[in-house]
Design a protein around this motif. Structure first.
Motif, short mmCIF file in Angstrom:
data_model
loop_
_atom_site.label_atom_id
_atom_site.label_comp_id
_atom_site.label_asym_id
_atom_site.label_seq_id
_atom_site.Cartn_x
_atom_site.Cartn_y
_atom_site.Cartn_z
N ASN A 177 0.76 -1.28 -0.12
CA ASN A 177 0.14 0.01 0.06
C ASN A 177 0.85 1.03 -0.09
OD1 ASN A 177 -1.24 -2.06 1.98
ND2 ASN A 177 -2.95 -1.25 0.77
N TRP A 178 1.61 1.36 0.79
CA TRP A 178 2.53 2.52 1.07
C TRP A 178 3.55 2.83 -0.33
CZ3 TRP A 178 1.46 6.38 4.10
CH2 TRP A 178 0.58 6.12 5.38
N ALA A 179 3.79 1.69 -0.89
CA ALA A 179 4.71 2.04 -1.98
C ALA A 179 4.03 2.78 -3.01
CB ALA A 179 5.27 0.85 -2.66
N ILE A 180 2.53 2.57 -3.20
CA ILE A 180 1.78 3.44 -4.34
C ILE A 180 1.52 4.64 -3.72
CG2 ILE A 180 -0.37 3.25 -5.31
CD1 ILE A 180 -0.10 0.28 -5.46
N ILE A 181 1.09 4.80 -2.42
CA ILE A 181 0.71 5.77 -1.77
C ILE A 181 1.70 7.15 -1.75
CG2 ILE A 181 -0.04 6.83 0.48
CD1 ILE A 181 -1.22 4.20 1.42
N ASN A 182 2.90 6.48 -1.70
CA ASN A 182 4.18 7.39 -1.60
C ASN A 182 4.48 7.72 -3.33
OD1 ASN A 182 4.14 7.80 1.09
ND2 ASN A 182 5.93 6.28 1.42
N GLY A 183 3.80 7.16 -4.07
CA GLY A 183 4.15 7.48 -5.52
C GLY A 183 5.31 6.96 -6.10
N GLU A 184 5.93 5.81 -5.53
CA GLU A 184 6.92 5.01 -5.97
C GLU A 184 6.75 4.37 -7.27
OE1 GLU A 184 9.57 5.09 -4.27
OE2 GLU A 184 9.30 5.34 -2.13
N THR A 185 7.70 4.26 -8.20
CA THR A 185 7.61 3.72 -9.53
C THR A 185 8.16 2.48 -9.49
OG1 THR A 185 9.91 4.72 -10.04
CG2 THR A 185 7.69 6.08 -10.55
N LYS A 186 8.92 1.93 -8.48
CA LYS A 186 9.33 0.66 -8.24
C LYS A 186 9.11 -0.14 -6.91
CE LYS A 186 14.37 0.73 -7.79
NZ LYS A 186 15.50 -0.20 -8.06
N THR A 187 8.92 -1.26 -6.90
CA THR A 187 9.04 -1.81 -5.49
C THR A 187 9.43 -3.23 -5.62
OG1 THR A 187 7.74 -2.44 -3.41
CG2 THR A 187 6.72 -2.64 -5.55
N GLY A 188 9.25 -4.23 -4.87
CA GLY A 188 10.01 -5.44 -5.02
C GLY A 188 9.75 -6.28 -3.69
N VAL A 189 10.59 -7.58 -3.90
CA VAL A 189 10.42 -8.43 -2.61
C VAL A 189 11.75 -8.58 -2.16
CG1 VAL A 189 8.16 -9.60 -3.38
CG2 VAL A 189 10.38 -10.37 -4.20
N THR A 190 12.01 -9.00 -0.75
CA THR A 190 13.24 -9.30 -0.25
C THR A 190 12.88 -10.48 0.78
OG1 THR A 190 13.62 -6.90 -0.39
CG2 THR A 190 15.23 -8.28 1.10
N THR A 191 13.91 -11.47 0.65
CA THR A 191 13.97 -12.64 1.43
C THR A 191 14.96 -12.17 2.62
OG1 THR A 191 15.44 -14.10 0.03
CG2 THR A 191 13.02 -14.32 0.26
N PHE A 192 14.90 -12.61 3.74
CA PHE A 192 16.04 -12.23 4.71
C PHE A 192 15.88 -13.27 6.03
CE2 PHE A 192 12.31 -9.67 6.07
CZ PHE A 192 12.38 -9.96 7.37
N PHE A 193 16.96 -13.44 6.71
CA PHE A 193 16.98 -14.12 7.98
C PHE A 193 16.36 -13.35 8.94
CE2 PHE A 193 20.22 -16.90 5.76
CZ PHE A 193 19.39 -18.08 5.75
N ILE A 194 15.24 -14.13 9.65
CA ILE A 194 14.73 -13.20 10.69
C ILE A 194 15.85 -13.00 11.92
CG2 ILE A 194 12.96 -13.55 12.61
CD1 ILE A 194 11.11 -14.27 10.45
N ASP A 195 15.70 -11.79 12.46
CA ASP A 195 16.58 -11.58 13.82
C ASP A 195 15.43 -10.99 14.92
OD1 ASP A 195 15.93 -8.97 13.23
OD2 ASP A 195 18.12 -8.42 12.54
N GLU A 196 15.90 -10.46 15.79
CA GLU A 196 15.06 -10.10 17.06
C GLU A 196 14.01 -8.65 16.77
OE1 GLU A 196 19.12 -8.23 17.39
OE2 GLU A 196 18.53 -10.42 17.22
#
Length: 315
Positions: free
Chosen positions: A123-142
């Motif tokens: 939602n926020w990527a569009i609300i803020n008028g971004e022209t690109k976004t994506g996905v990220t995988t990451f190892f969870i921490d605290e």
């Protein structure tokens, strides 16, 4: 390296798409963790999460803890004997959970981290008028969405795309990225990258009634982006006032006409087929909306049975 035995954690439709892809790539999912059932809607009927529905259909072992530190749940989780956990749109995990499997726990987040950490990145990527976004995988921490990144993939945001459309494309992209991440872990050649913080990192705040309300003093583009960034859910809203009547109205779709005019901001301009709202740099043409007690409909449908005076305005 030993074969992956995966516990999957997730709740909404977005997570279902990823889980389905994992199974279709013949990975072993030894258990699924999802939110506890809760009453929803006017009748307060018990509603299952989208992930629970999927898990039941596919006869997957299912756990629905209310407390992730509960000894009985932790024992059940241990018994599943997973060596990897995959998390998609779930909730914050205690260390005793995310540190349990041999190969760790990774999360898929629907943004290009470190930007848009938090509850509503699409939602926020569009609300803020971004022209690109994506996905990220990451190892969870605290902390939330701060762990070391494994992979990220970018995607362009269409200038008229709404959150629902982007959600579906990111679900497909996220599915590919999760499979690539599983391959890397399987092959034992994971390299990670630390997230670097800076003052200009944008946050994906939780959506609430207040930040979904349209502010007609803003520019037309800001309002237009808010509407598409909240469509179809939870939707942007405003009040429409005409004489003594006032309605709380959800706006799902609009277009923007940038043009000089002399109307007061918020003035409603209607014909038999059109509804426009005057904004500072033009008009917001409302195309799809919902009045209280009515179903969602096109503006043309609404104006078939409803008319407004020249005093009507959006607040």
């Amino acid at each position: 390296m030993e074969k992956l035995r995966i516990v999957f954690m997730g709740t909404p439709e977005f997570a279902v798409g990823i889980l389905d892809t994992i199974l279709k790539h013949n990975y072993e999912v030894v258990g699924v963790i999802t939110a506890a059932d809760k009453p929803a809607g006017r009748g307060q009927k018990i509603k299952y999460s989208a992930v629970k529905e999927y898990a039941l259909e596919h006869n997957l072992t299912l756990l629905q803890p209310t407390n992730l530190k509960d000894a009985a749940f932790l024992d059940q989780l241990q018994q599943l004997n997973a060596n990897l956990q995959v998390v998609v749109a779930f909730r914050m995990l205690p260390e005793v959970v995310w540190s349990m499997p041999k190969y760790g726990t990774f999360n898929l987040h629907a943004s290009l981290l470190p930007n848009y950490r938090g509850a509503a990145p699409i939602n926020w990527a569009i609300i803020n008028g971004e022209t690109k976004t994506g996905v990220t995988t990451f190892f969870i921490d605290e902390k939330i969405d701060t762990g070391e990144m494994i992979l990220s993939d970018a995607i362009a945001i269409g200038s008229t795309e709404n959150a629902g459309q982007l959600h579906d494309r990111l679900m497909a992209l996220g599915s590919e990225t999760v499979i690539k991440t599983l391959h890397i872990i399987e092959n034992g050649n994971v390299t990670t990258q630390k997230q670097t913080d800076s003052d200009d990192i944008k946050t994906a705040y939780k959506l609430n009634k207040e930040n979904c309300k349209i502010d007609f003093s803003k520019s037309g583009e800001v309002i237009y982006n808010l509407i598409r960034g909240l469509s179809p859910y939870p939707s942007a809203w405003c009040y429409i006032k005409d004489g003594n009547e006032e309605w709380c109205v959800k706006i799902y779709e609009a277009s923007l006409e940038v043009i000089a005019h002399t109307y007061n901001i918020g003035r409603l301009v209607t014909t038999k087929k059109e509804m426009k709202i005057a904004v500072q740099d033009g008009f917001l043409q409302v195309l799809n909306l919902q009045f209280p007690g009515k179903k969602r409909m096109s503006t043309v449908e609404l104006l078939n049975g409803m008319s407004f005076s020249t005093e009507a305005k959006a607040l």
